[in-house]
Enzyme design. Structure first.
Site: not given
Length: 284
Positions: A243-245
């Site tokens: 989850p880079c967001h």
């Protein structure tokens, strides 16, 4: 709800983001529905089915200052997450993710000798390109903002010497588990050693929470490498699952997102709404 329905609902929500950004704050259900060419009842129904909250509540998650409130109220400490063994709502807990990293030597060869399977799938966030090896998923790109050709070119450039085979059925069980957020999803991380450290740190961020690039740098034992961490976050090939967001700037600004900032905002809002719904269910 089928993935086709989810993808359609994302397109409606994406249009709503533009209307919310361009119009007055806290627009009424009737106003938003009319601008979308839908009845208020239908608009309310598809949003409630897709994310579990009303359009009015979801609109609050889409505001530009929502990331700042997340950072203030829902920031996770990655070192603590590591100490408690990735408990709670972390990605590893939600999806039972297991992963295997490619060795540095294999990565340096640009994927030579590796067979990568790929296919296009409907997802909750629009059309998605998914790639994987026999060991697990290695790529997930959202094409709603970039378009299909740029997304494909981007992913192919990651491992230029690999052999690519279109085979959606081979990946289907892993893709279904990932988008349904149930079952086991295996990941095959293909990156440089530093990148993989950063991606492992991203996996420790619980759903509905966020962290900062500097916090990630601290958690991997390299507090001065904030800029390098930001680059590694941006090069994460497996969107959403890694989850880079959930990585933000210290100021609360969203920063960049490889597949478009509207998608990043949608991901954060979607997870925040789901987390709120889960907490309300637990309280009941």
């Amino acid at each position: 709800m089928s993935t086709e329905d989810q993808s359609y609902h994302y397109q409606v929500m994406r249009r709503a983001i533009d209307l919310i950004d361009d119009g007055a704050p806290n627009q009424s259900l009737s106003d938003l529905a009319a601008q979308l060419g839908m009845s208020p009842a239908h608009f309310q129904r598809i949003f409630s089915r897709w994310v579990g909250v009303s359009p009015k509540r979801y609109q609050q998650y889409l505001t530009l200052d929502h990331a700042k409130s997340l950072l203030r109220d829902h920031m996770t400490t990655l070192e603590v997450s590591h100490e408690v063994g990735l408990s709670g709502n972390s990605r590893l807990h939600d999806l039972f993710i297991r992963w295997e990293a490619m060795s540095p030597g294999e990565y340096a060869r640009g994927g030579e000798g590796l067979t990568v399977y790929w296919g296009w799938y409907d997802s909750p966030f629009g059309l998605a390109l998914v790639m994987g090896t026999e060991k697990g998923l290695c790529g997930l790109a959202f094409a709603a903002e970039t378009g299909t050709e740029p997304a494909m070119e981007d992913m192919l450039s990651r491992w230029p010497k690999a052999t690519y085979v279109e085979d959606p059925m081979m990946l289907r069980p892993l893709v279904d588990a990932a988008f349904a957020q149930s079952g086991q999803t295996a990941l095959h991380m293909i990156g440089a050693p530093f990148q993989i450290k950063v991606w492992e740190a991203l996996l420790r961020i619980p759903s509905g929470q966020v962290t900062t690039y500097s916090e990630i740098a601290q958690s991997i034992g390299n507090p001065k490498a904030v800029r390098a961490v930001g680059t590694a976050v941006g090069r994460n090939p497996v969107s959403w699952l890694i989850p880079c967001h959930r990585a933000l700037r210290k100021s609360g600004a969203l920063g960049g997102y490889h597949w478009g900032l509207p998608v990043k905002r949608a991901l954060l809002a979607y997870e925040a709404a789901r987390a709120e719904g889960d907490s309300q269910s637990d309280a009941a």
